[in-house]
Design an enzyme around this catalytic site. Structure first.
Site, PDB file in Angstrom:
ATOM      1  N   ARG A 188      43.346  33.024  58.492  1.00 37.12           N
ATOM      2  CA  ARG A 188      42.187  32.131  58.382  1.00 37.12           C
ATOM      3  C   ARG A 188      41.724  32.028  56.930  1.00 37.12           C
ATOM      4  O   ARG A 188      41.489  30.933  56.408  1.00 37.12           O
ATOM      5  CB  ARG A 188      41.042  32.657  59.255  1.00 37.12           C
ATOM      6  CG  ARG A 188      39.711  31.955  59.023  1.00 37.12           C
ATOM      7  CD  ARG A 188      38.554  32.722  59.662  1.00 37.12           C
ATOM      8  NE  ARG A 188      38.393  34.060  59.121  1.00 37.12           N
ATOM      9  CZ  ARG A 188      37.757  34.358  57.994  1.00 37.12           C
ATOM     10  NH1 ARG A 188      37.238  33.398  57.260  1.00 37.12           N
ATOM     11  NH2 ARG A 188      37.644  35.615  57.589  1.00 37.12           N
ATOM     12  N   ARG A 189      41.593  33.183  56.279  1.00 35.67           N
ATOM     13  CA  ARG A 189      41.187  33.166  54.871  1.00 35.67           C
ATOM     14  C   ARG A 189      42.244  32.498  54.003  1.00 35.67           C
ATOM     15  O   ARG A 189      41.928  31.716  53.096  1.00 35.67           O
ATOM     16  CB  ARG A 189      40.921  34.596  54.380  1.00 35.67           C
ATOM     17  CG  ARG A 189      39.634  35.208  54.937  1.00 35.67           C
ATOM     18  CD  ARG A 189      39.456  36.651  54.520  1.00 35.67           C
ATOM     19  NE  ARG A 189      38.199  37.193  55.042  1.00 35.67           N
ATOM     20  CZ  ARG A 189      38.038  38.438  55.453  1.00 35.67           C
ATOM     21  NH1 ARG A 189      39.051  39.289  55.409  1.00 35.67           N
ATOM     22  NH2 ARG A 189      36.874  38.863  55.905  1.00 35.67           N
TER      23      ARG A 189
ATOM     24  N   ARG B 229      41.617  48.231  49.572  1.00 39.50           N
ATOM     25  CA  ARG B 229      41.688  46.820  49.184  1.00 39.50           C
ATOM     26  C   ARG B 229      41.093  46.587  47.795  1.00 39.50           C
ATOM     27  O   ARG B 229      41.688  45.908  46.958  1.00 39.50           O
ATOM     28  CB  ARG B 229      40.986  45.958  50.242  1.00 39.50           C
ATOM     29  CG  ARG B 229      41.701  45.992  51.579  1.00 39.50           C
ATOM     30  CD  ARG B 229      41.017  45.128  52.607  1.00 39.50           C
ATOM     31  NE  ARG B 229      41.597  45.337  53.932  1.00 39.50           N
ATOM     32  CZ  ARG B 229      41.747  44.392  54.842  1.00 39.50           C
ATOM     33  NH1 ARG B 229      41.379  43.167  54.584  1.00 39.50           N
ATOM     34  NH2 ARG B 229      42.276  44.675  56.010  1.00 39.50           N
TER      35      ARG B 229
ATOM     36  N   CYS C 272      44.443  36.306  66.400  1.00 46.14           N
ATOM     37  CA  CYS C 272      44.274  36.589  64.971  1.00 46.14           C
ATOM     38  C   CYS C 272      45.279  35.811  64.125  1.00 46.14           C
ATOM     39  O   CYS C 272      45.036  35.535  62.974  1.00 46.14           O
ATOM     40  CB  CYS C 272      44.443  38.091  64.730  1.00 46.14           C
ATOM     41  SG  CYS C 272      44.092  38.609  63.055  1.00 46.14           S
TER      42      CYS C 272
ATOM     43  N   ARG D 104      46.658  45.170  53.795  1.00 44.35           N
ATOM     44  CA  ARG D 104      45.952  45.866  54.881  1.00 44.35           C
ATOM     45  C   ARG D 104      45.210  47.034  54.256  1.00 44.35           C
ATOM     46  O   ARG D 104      45.365  47.323  53.085  1.00 44.35           O
ATOM     47  CB  ARG D 104      46.960  46.436  55.901  1.00 44.35           C
ATOM     48  CG  ARG D 104      47.669  45.431  56.794  1.00 44.35           C
ATOM     49  CD  ARG D 104      46.842  44.966  57.976  1.00 44.35           C
ATOM     50  NE  ARG D 104      46.095  46.031  58.657  1.00 44.35           N
ATOM     51  CZ  ARG D 104      46.563  46.783  59.643  1.00 44.35           C
ATOM     52  NH1 ARG D 104      47.798  46.618  60.057  1.00 44.35           N
ATOM     53  NH2 ARG D 104      45.798  47.690  60.214  1.00 44.35           N
TER      54      ARG D 104
ATOM     55  N   LYS E 124      34.294  40.538  65.773  1.00 44.15           N
ATOM     56  CA  LYS E 124      35.459  39.693  65.479  1.00 44.15           C
ATOM     57  C   LYS E 124      36.771  40.374  65.894  1.00 44.15           C
ATOM     58  O   LYS E 124      37.808  39.730  65.961  1.00 44.15           O
ATOM     59  CB  LYS E 124      35.498  39.293  64.002  1.00 44.15           C
ATOM     60  CG  LYS E 124      35.750  40.417  63.033  1.00 44.15           C
ATOM     61  CD  LYS E 124      35.903  39.871  61.613  1.00 44.15           C
ATOM     62  CE  LYS E 124      36.254  40.982  60.644  1.00 44.15           C
ATOM     63  NZ  LYS E 124      36.629  40.517  59.318  1.00 44.15           N
ATOM     64  N   ASP E 125      36.729  41.702  66.173  1.00 45.54           N
ATOM     65  CA  ASP E 125      37.930  42.407  66.631  1.00 45.54           C
ATOM     66  C   ASP E 125      38.167  42.265  68.135  1.00 45.54           C
ATOM     67  O   ASP E 125      39.235  42.626  68.626  1.00 45.54           O
ATOM     68  CB  ASP E 125      37.836  43.911  66.312  1.00 45.54           C
ATOM     69  CG  ASP E 125      37.922  44.194  64.815  1.00 45.54           C
ATOM     70  OD1 ASP E 125      38.413  43.321  64.082  1.00 45.54           O
ATOM     71  OD2 ASP E 125      37.505  45.290  64.403  1.00 45.54           O
TER      72      ASP E 125
END
Length: 322
Positions: free
Chosen positions: A132-133, A160, A247, A154, A84-85
Site C-alpha cells: 500500500r505504501r 527500520r 495485506c 521488515r 490493521k493486523d
C-alpha cells in the site's frame, strides 16, 4: 477481599516493544475500570519470528493467530491487537469488546538529514514492507516529477530506523501511531498528508478482544470503546473486505469525522487502490451521516468499494477467479 477481585486478568500481547507499550496502556485502563490486577502474558506470533515478506507468509493475520489461539485455550482473558493486523473476518467465538480512541492514523517518514518527502533527492531509497505504501509513495513521487526506489524491509522500529541511521536507506516509512506510542514521534521528519498517502484500514486504532461468552469482561471492556473510532474503522475495514484485499493488495482507506463547530455530523470515507509502481491509482471518497450502527458503517464501506470496482479497481488488483 473478594477473591475474584484479587485474581489477575491475563492480557495477551505480542512481545515487541510497541505491542508491549500499547498493551500496557490498555492494562492500566482495565485496572482502573475493574479494580483487578492485570498481568501481561507475552506471546510470540509467527509474524514476529519469520523474516519472510508479510504477503508471502499469509498477510497481517500472522500476528494475530497465536493470540487468538491463546484466548480460545483459556490461557489469556483478553488480547490487544493493532487493528490493521486483524483479518476482516471475525471468529464467532471471539468479540472485539473495545476499540479505544484512535491515535494519529497517518504514515510518518523518518529520513536522513531531517528531510521531508518533497526534499528527498531523485532516486532516493525508501524502506517499507507495505505494498500500500509502495504504490502511493511511487505515485506521490511521480506527482512531484521525481523517481524513488522502494526497498522491502521488515523488523521492529529500531531495526527500520537503523537502516537510515546506518546510511543504507535515505528514509523509511512507519505508522505515526507506533512512533507516538513508544515515545519516539519526534524522530519523524515528515508526517505524510492523507491527501497524498492514505493509511492502512484501521491504522492507529487498537482492538481489545475476548471470548464472546465472557459477558462480564465484555461489559467492563466496553467502557474503553470510542464509538467514533469504531464507526470509522468499521467502514474502512468493510471497504477492505469488499475489495477482497489482504495485506498483499495495496489498499488504503481512511474515514474522517467532519464537525460543524463542536458537533460531529458527517463522515467522509476515502479509499485508494493502485499499482505498485504508482502509475495508476483509483481513489474515491464518499460523505454521509455518521453511521449509528455496525450495519450502517459496513454499508458505507461496501458502497464505496462498489464504486471503486466500477472505476477499474478490480483490474488493478489482479484477476480473481470466481
Amino acid at each position: 477481599m473478594n477473591p475474584r477481585l484479587d485474581q489477575p486478568l491475563r492480557l495477551g500481547t505480542r512481545r515487541s516493544k510497541l505491542a508491549m507499550s500499547q498493551s500496557g496502556h490498555v492494562a492500566d485502563a482495565v485496572r482502573a475500570i475493574t479494580g483487578r490486577p492485570v498481568e501481561l502474558v507475552e506471546i510470540t506470533t509467527y509474524g514476529d519470528v519469520s523474516r519472510e515478506n508479510l504477503a508471502q507468509i499469509g498477510g497481517t493475520g500472522v500476528f494475530v493467530t497465536a493470540l487468538r489461539e491463546a484466548l480460545l485455550r483459556g490461557e489469556v482473558d483478553f488480547a490487544v491487537h493493532s487493528l490493521k493486523d486483524l483479518p476482516t473476518g471475525q471468529p464467532e467465538e471471539l468479540v472485539i469488546a473495545a476499540m479505544p480512541l484512535r491515535e494519529d492514523p497517518r504514515d510518518a517518514l523518518v529520513a536522513r538529514d531531517g528531510l521531508t518527502f518533497e526534499q528527498l533527492p531523485d532516486g532516493a531509497r525508501i524502506g517499507t514492507g507495505s505494498p500500500r505504501r509502495t504504490a502511493q509513495l511511487n505515485h506521490y513521487a511521480r506527482a512531484l516529477g521525481k523517481r524513488i526506489e522502494t526497498v522491502a524491509i521488515r523488523g521492529n522500529v529500531d531495526t527500520r530506523i537503523g537502516f537510515v541511521r546506518d546510511g543504507e536507506l535515505d528514509a523509511v516509512v512507519l505508522a505515526a501511531a507506533g512512533l507516538n506510542r513508544i515515545g519516539r514521534g519526534d524522530e519523524a521528519t515528515d508526517l505524510l498528508s492523507v491527501d497524498s498517502v492514505l493509511p492502512a484500514p484501521g491504522q492507529g486504532a487498537l482492538a481489545v478482544e475476548c471470548l464472546a461468552s465472557n459477558t462480564e469482561l465484555i461489559a467492563s471492556l466496553a467502557e474503553l470503546d470510542d464509538p467514533n473510532t469504531r464507526a470509522a474503522v468499521t467502514a474502512e475495514r468493510s471497504l477492505l473486505a469488499a475489495l477482497e484485499a489482504g495485506c498483499s493488495a495495496p489498499v488504503g482507506a481512511l474515514a474522517d469525522l467532519l464537525a460543524d463547530g463542536q458537533v460531529v455530523n458527517e463522515m467522509r470515507l476515502r479509499g485508494v487502490v493502485g499499482t505498485l509502481d504508482g502509475s495508476t491509482l483509483v481513489q474515491l471518497s464518499t460523505t454521509g451521516p455518521v453511521p449509528q450502527s455496525y450495519d450502517e458503517a459496513m454499508a458505507l464501506g461496501r458502497e464505496l468499494a462498489d464504486e471503486m470496482l466500477a472505476k477499474g479497481a478490480a483490474g488493478l488488483m489482479g484477476e480473481r477467479s470466481l
